[in-house]
Design a protein around this motif. Structure first.
Motif, mmCIF file in Angstrom:
data_model
loop_
_atom_site.group_PDB
_atom_site.id
_atom_site.type_symbol
_atom_site.label_atom_id
_atom_site.label_comp_id
_atom_site.label_asym_id
_atom_site.label_seq_id
_atom_site.Cartn_x
_atom_site.Cartn_y
_atom_site.Cartn_z
ATOM 1 N N GLY A 99 -7.617 3.214 -8.262
ATOM 2 C CA GLY A 99 -7.557 4.138 -7.141
ATOM 3 C C GLY A 99 -8.500 3.752 -6.019
ATOM 4 N N GLY A 100 -9.244 2.664 -6.187
ATOM 5 C CA GLY A 100 -10.189 2.230 -5.172
ATOM 6 C C GLY A 100 -9.557 1.409 -4.067
ATOM 7 N N ASP A 101 -8.340 0.922 -4.284
ATOM 8 C CA ASP A 101 -7.590 0.169 -3.276
ATOM 9 C C ASP A 101 -6.210 0.811 -3.161
ATOM 10 N N GLY A 102 -5.605 0.696 -1.982
ATOM 11 C CA GLY A 102 -4.277 1.282 -1.863
ATOM 12 C C GLY A 102 -3.618 1.050 -0.518
ATOM 13 N N ILE A 103 -2.458 1.649 -0.390
ATOM 14 C CA ILE A 103 -1.673 1.560 0.844
ATOM 15 C C ILE A 103 -1.544 2.974 1.416
ATOM 16 N N VAL A 104 -1.992 3.140 2.659
ATOM 17 C CA VAL A 104 -1.846 4.431 3.326
ATOM 18 C C VAL A 104 -0.717 4.321 4.340
ATOM 19 N N ALA A 105 -0.008 5.410 4.522
ATOM 20 C CA ALA A 105 1.163 5.384 5.398
ATOM 21 C C ALA A 105 1.359 6.747 6.048
ATOM 22 N N GLU A 106 2.124 6.730 7.140
ATOM 23 C CA GLU A 106 2.497 7.993 7.770
ATOM 24 C C GLU A 106 3.372 8.794 6.811
ATOM 25 N N SER A 111 8.031 6.425 0.402
ATOM 26 C CA SER A 111 8.296 5.576 -0.759
ATOM 27 C C SER A 111 7.995 4.136 -0.381
ATOM 28 N N VAL A 112 7.791 3.301 -1.377
ATOM 29 C CA VAL A 112 7.551 1.885 -1.107
ATOM 30 C C VAL A 112 8.772 1.272 -0.435
ATOM 31 N N GLU A 113 9.957 1.671 -0.858
ATOM 32 C CA GLU A 113 11.182 1.146 -0.256
ATOM 33 C C GLU A 113 11.242 1.430 1.242
ATOM 34 N N ALA A 114 10.623 2.546 1.659
ATOM 35 C CA ALA A 114 10.631 2.919 3.075
ATOM 36 C C ALA A 114 9.694 2.048 3.917
ATOM 37 N N LEU A 115 8.932 1.157 3.268
ATOM 38 C CA LEU A 115 8.076 0.234 4.014
ATOM 39 C C LEU A 115 8.880 -0.856 4.712
ATOM 40 N N GLU A 116 10.112 -1.048 4.282
ATOM 41 C CA GLU A 116 10.925 -2.115 4.864
ATOM 42 C C GLU A 116 11.027 -1.947 6.380
ATOM 43 N N GLY A 117 10.673 -3.026 7.092
ATOM 44 C CA GLY A 117 10.731 -3.015 8.542
ATOM 45 C C GLY A 117 9.512 -2.423 9.228
ATOM 46 N N LEU A 131 -2.320 -7.245 -3.258
ATOM 47 C CA LEU A 131 -1.882 -5.916 -3.682
ATOM 48 C C LEU A 131 -0.573 -5.542 -2.994
ATOM 49 N N LEU A 132 -0.503 -5.750 -1.684
ATOM 50 C CA LEU A 132 0.723 -5.430 -0.939
ATOM 51 C C LEU A 132 1.910 -6.208 -1.494
ATOM 52 N N ALA A 133 1.721 -7.506 -1.696
ATOM 53 C CA ALA A 133 2.815 -8.344 -2.200
ATOM 54 C C ALA A 133 3.270 -7.892 -3.583
ATOM 55 N N TYR A 134 2.314 -7.547 -4.435
ATOM 56 C CA TYR A 134 2.641 -7.120 -5.799
ATOM 57 C C TYR A 134 3.441 -5.816 -5.777
ATOM 58 N N VAL A 135 2.976 -4.850 -4.990
ATOM 59 C CA VAL A 135 3.654 -3.553 -4.924
ATOM 60 C C VAL A 135 5.062 -3.720 -4.353
ATOM 61 N N LEU A 136 5.185 -4.521 -3.299
ATOM 62 C CA LEU A 136 6.512 -4.752 -2.724
ATOM 63 C C LEU A 136 7.439 -5.400 -3.747
ATOM 64 N N ASP A 137 6.934 -6.398 -4.450
ATOM 65 C CA ASP A 137 7.737 -7.105 -5.445
ATOM 66 C C ASP A 137 8.211 -6.171 -6.551
ATOM 67 N N GLN A 138 7.329 -5.265 -6.974
ATOM 68 C CA GLN A 138 7.690 -4.322 -8.028
ATOM 69 C C GLN A 138 8.768 -3.337 -7.578
ATOM 70 N N ASN A 139 8.999 -3.281 -6.264
ATOM 71 C CA ASN A 139 9.997 -2.346 -5.723
ATOM 72 C C ASN A 139 11.119 -3.068 -4.979
ATOM 73 N N LEU A 187 0.113 6.267 -0.003
ATOM 74 C CA LEU A 187 1.448 6.001 -0.532
ATOM 75 C C LEU A 187 1.366 5.548 -1.980
ATOM 76 N N VAL A 188 0.564 4.534 -2.240
ATOM 77 C CA VAL A 188 0.285 4.082 -3.612
ATOM 78 C C VAL A 188 -1.160 3.611 -3.644
ATOM 79 N N SER A 189 -1.745 3.621 -4.825
ATOM 80 C CA SER A 189 -3.095 3.077 -4.989
ATOM 81 C C SER A 189 -3.151 2.334 -6.311
ATOM 82 N N THR A 190 -4.271 1.719 -6.563
ATOM 83 C CA THR A 190 -4.421 0.990 -7.819
ATOM 84 C C THR A 190 -4.522 1.920 -9.022
ATOM 85 N N GLU A 191 -4.520 3.214 -8.778
ATOM 86 C CA GLU A 191 -4.371 4.147 -9.899
ATOM 87 C C GLU A 191 -3.002 3.936 -10.546
#
Length: 318
Positions: A99-106, A111-117, A131-139, A187-191
């Motif tokens: 939970g110490g690292d993560g992705i913040v979004a509007e 969802s991670v899928e909504a990050l496209e574009g 971290l970004l690449a890993y999360v994107l790949d998982q989705n 949006l997601v964190s290392t939690e």
């Protein structure tokens, strides 16, 4: 090799060479600072000195120049630098980002899928980009699915908090501060991904080859430091307040999202030579990522860059 002591005589104590280690300012390295500042490494017969070098490039340049014996950072950083010819061997796990690292979004990006574009502020070539690449790949997405803006993790968090970018990859305390944007959320964190961002200690191959007993003594002493932290955190964390620029209470709070590992937890992450732990997979997966974006030419062999033997031997002796 030393001659065995004759019957009835005490073995000569091992004279350990100094250990010069470097790392950045991060709560996960608190145990190393406590060990030095409290004198606990010294009690084990070790002369450990540390240097805070924020820039990882400068840190590894110092290793390559021979002015450091050890370094603490993340497995994904080690996989990149090892493949570039700065070889180190990881022997001890320190902490996990939970939970110490993560992705913040509007908020409308729910969802991670909504990050496209979307435009994403992220530090290129860093653990945040991994971290970004890993999360994107998982989705089902890739880095090409988003438009990256190169900002340091703290600047990315600040840009998001100010509403200048819709998405940012950052870490604490910026992860929490980023939510000051009234339209923002985590949006997601290392939690959600507790194994991919950890910190380990690695020594140079030559130091390990020449001083195996010193490496064991370092791990043994670190285990005692963690016993001290677990039994008396208020007293222990006082030794790290200057290093972190935080109060004891703030350091204790930080362990909720960046828990410090004792030797048993470290050994679970490292596994054994015959049954490798999660650190091997993270090292290799991150290496494959760096290779895919042209950061390295070949993926370094995990079995050469990780050695769980010393840690397991120390635990077996207890």
């Amino acid at each position: 090799a030393e001659e065995p002591a004759e019957t009835g005589e005490a073995a000569e104590p091992v004279e350990h060479p100094p250990i010069r280690i470097a790392f950045s300012t991060w709560n996960g390295y608190t145990g190393l600072v406590v060990g030095v500042e409290s004198g606990m490494f010294e009690e084990e017969g070790l002369e450990v000195t540390y240097e805070v070098i924020e820039d990882p490039v400068q840190r590894f340049n110092a290793v390559e120049a021979g002015s450091l014996d050890a370094i603490a950072t993340t497995p994904d950083t080690f996989s990149r630098t090892y493949a570039r010819g700065i070889e180190t061997v990881q022997v001890l796990g320190l902490d996990a980002s939970v939970g110490g690292d993560g992705i913040v979004a509007e908020r409308e990006i729910d969802s991670v899928e909504a990050l496209e574009g979307q435009t994403v502020a992220v530090s290129e070539g860093s653990t945040s980009q991994w971290l970004l690449a890993y999360v994107l790949d998982q989705n089902g997405l890739t880095l090409d699915s988003v438009e990256q803006v190169n900002l340091t993790s703290s600047d990315a968090g600040a840009a998001f908090a100010a509403g200048r970018v819709p998405v940012a990859v950052t870490w604490e305390p910026w992860l929490t501060r980023a939510q000051q944007n009234p339209n923002g959320h985590i949006l997601v964190s290392t939690e959600d991904y507790p194994e991919i961002i950890t910190d380990t200690v690695a020594f140079t191959p030559s130091f390990i080859e020449e001083n195996p007993e010193t490496v064991k003594a370092f791990i043994r002493a670190y285990g005692q430091v963690m016993d001290f932290i677990e039994s008396n955190p208020d007293e222990a964390f006082e030794f790290a307040t200057d290093y972190l620029g935080q109060t004891v209470e703030e350091i204790e709070t930080g362990t909720e999202t960046v828990p410090l590992w004792n030797l048993e937890q470290s050994a679970e992450y490292f596994g054994t030579v015959d049954e490798p732990g999660a650190v091997y997979d993270i090292f290799t997966q991150s290496g494959e990522f760096w290779q895919s974006i042209g950061e390295i030419e070949e993926v370094a062999p995990a079995e050469s860059a990780i050695n769980p033997t010393f840690l397991n031997e120390v635990l077996a002796e207890q």
